[in-house]
Each structure stands twice: as structure tokens, then as C-alpha cells.
Design an enzyme around this catalytic site. Structure first.
Site, short mmCIF file in Angstrom:
data_model
loop_
_atom_site.label_atom_id
_atom_site.label_comp_id
_atom_site.label_asym_id
_atom_site.label_seq_id
_atom_site.Cartn_x
_atom_site.Cartn_y
_atom_site.Cartn_z
N GLY A 13 15.23 4.71 14.73
CA GLY A 13 14.69 5.36 15.92
C GLY A 13 15.74 5.67 16.97
N ILE A 14 15.39 5.41 18.21
CA ILE A 14 16.30 5.67 19.33
C ILE A 14 17.60 4.88 19.17
CG2 ILE A 14 16.60 5.36 21.81
CD1 ILE A 14 13.56 5.79 22.08
N TYR A 145 3.02 -4.50 26.35
CA TYR A 145 4.23 -3.69 26.24
C TYR A 145 4.66 -3.17 27.61
CZ TYR A 145 7.32 0.05 24.56
OH TYR A 145 8.39 0.88 24.32
#
Length: 239
Positions: A13-14, A145
Site C-alpha cells: 500500500g502507501i 481507528y
């Protein structure tokens, strides 16, 4: 000058794009991963894979020792590793809440504290924490989150004040919706709903986030600390 860079959760991902960006710029880059095999795309660039679960302090210490032996003291830390356990509040267990905070917040504390040893001795360092637009504007079903990502802002700003005199900067990058395997797996209708909320009308690319991180770690950003940089296409403006 080639620096020693560590990216947590840099295997996908990132994080993968952040790791690649530093390596392509000539830095000595290590990245942590928790399971599976490290991606060949990074090892072929000479990046150092280090298996580490950041919820375990002993594993964090072992990871740093490995990086220090290979690359020297960490000069740039990108705390990117994170997890989600999305659930509506009435269905969210204490375990779901605690597990997300242990990785996203306390895990960040562990890796930042360990990096601080070498940075204090060197009297310089760059720390970039990867938060989220969700931490600034909230999101239903993501209370755990959002809480963990919002907390990173207070954490970074406190350390910016605490360690600014030692030439160590602490900044936060807050991505919005980014085109990754996870977002590509969403139904087309849901993807359209998300894009409709973004003023720029598209997802971010992982490279957009990597560019902001590299800027904050560069000499050009030497007088920036305690900042929150949104990379969200305008989604969270005003928050």
C-alpha cells in the site's frame, strides 16, 4: 547524502510507495513487515526487509538493532504501520478497540521512542507519522481507528515541542482515500460514493502520499515541525 531511513509497514500500500520513493532517491532504506514475504520490488532496489510486529517491544528493539548494524542509526523514521477493525460502536468489542490502538498509537510510540536514542545523540532527525483524514473528520464504524489516528496529532505536536531544540522534527501526513488493493476491492457503487465526496473527484495515488512524506523529511522542510499535511483531495478541509 544517503541517509538511514526506516518505514514501518513498508511492504504494501502507501508504505510500499514511501519505501520505494526514498530508495529511488538514494537513501539506505529499511522497512518492517509483519508476515508473509517481503516484496521483490523493494528488495531488488536494495531495501532491507525487517520482520517486526510493532505491538511487541522486544521485536521493535531487535528490528532497530538489525537496521543499525546494516545502515547505522535511523535518521528518518516514517511510522506508517496500522490496522483497522471496523465495527459499529454497539458491536465493537474492547479487544477490537484495544488492538487498533495498540498498533496504530502505542506501536507508533514504541518505534518513535526507540528511534529517539540515535537522533538525540546525532542532534538531528526527521519523524513523519501517517495519520488519516478519518482521524480529523471521523467516520461511522471507525471509532477505534479514528481515535488512534487523531491521537497521532497530539503525540507529534507534543514531541515537536519537546525535541525541537535537538533539531528533530515531528510532522503528520493525513491521507484521504488512496487507490490501493483495498479500495479497488470495494463495489463500484461504493467507490463512486467515495469519489463524490472528494472535491478533486478522484482517489489519491500512493505516490502522492510518498511525495509529501519525502518533502517533510527533506532539507526544504527543516523549519516545519508539528504540522499536519492533508493529502486528501480536499475531503477533510476545515478539520
Amino acid at each position: 547524502m544517503s541517509r538511514s531511513v526506516l518505514v514501518t509497514g513498508g511492504n504494501r500500500g502507501i508504505g510500499l510507495d514511501i519505501t520505494r520513493a526514498f530508495a529511488e532517491a538514494g537513501d539506505k532504506v529499511a522497512f518492517t513487515y509483519r508476515s508473509g514475504e517481503p516484496p521483490a520490488a523493494l528488495t531488488e532496489l536494495g531495501c532491507l526487509p525487517v520482520r517486526c510486529d510493532i505491538t511487541d517491544t522486544e521485536q521493535v528493539d531487535r528490528a532497530y538493532k538489525e537496521v543499525e548494524e546494516q545502515h547505522g542509526n535511523v535518521e528518518v523514521l516514517v511510522a506508517n504501520a496500522g490496522v483497522t477493525r471496523d465495527q459499529l460502536l454497539m458491536r465493537m468489542s474492547e479487544e477490537d478497540f484495544a488492538a487498533v490502538l495498540d498498533t496504530n498509537l502505542t506501536g507508533t510510540f514504541r518505534v518513535v521512542k526507540r528511534a529517539n536514542r540515535g537522533m538525540l545523540r546525532a542532534r538531528r532527525g526527521r519523524v513523519v507519522l501517517i495519520s488519516s483524514v478519518v482521524g480529523l473528520m471521523g467516520s461511522p464504524g471507525q471509532a477505534n481507528y479514528a481515535a488512534s489516528k487523531a491521537a497521532l496529532v497530539g503525540f507529534a505536536r507534543s514531541l515537536a515541542r519537546e525535541l525541537g531544540s535537538r533539531n528533530i522534527t515531528f510532522n503528520v501526513v493525513a491521507p484521504g482515500f488512496v487507490e490501493t488493493d483495498m479500495t479497488r476491492a470495494l463495489p463500484a457503487e461504493r467507490q463512486a460514493e467515495i469519489v463524490a465526496q472528494v472535491p478533486l473527484g478522484r482517489y489519491a495515488q500512493p505516490g502522492d502520499v510518498a511525495a509529501a512524506v519525502r518533502f517533510l523529511a527533506s532539507d526544504d522542510a527543516s523549519y516545519i515541525t508539528g504540522a499536519v499535511i492533508p493529502v486528501d483531495g480536499g475531503l477533510g478541509m476545515g478539520h
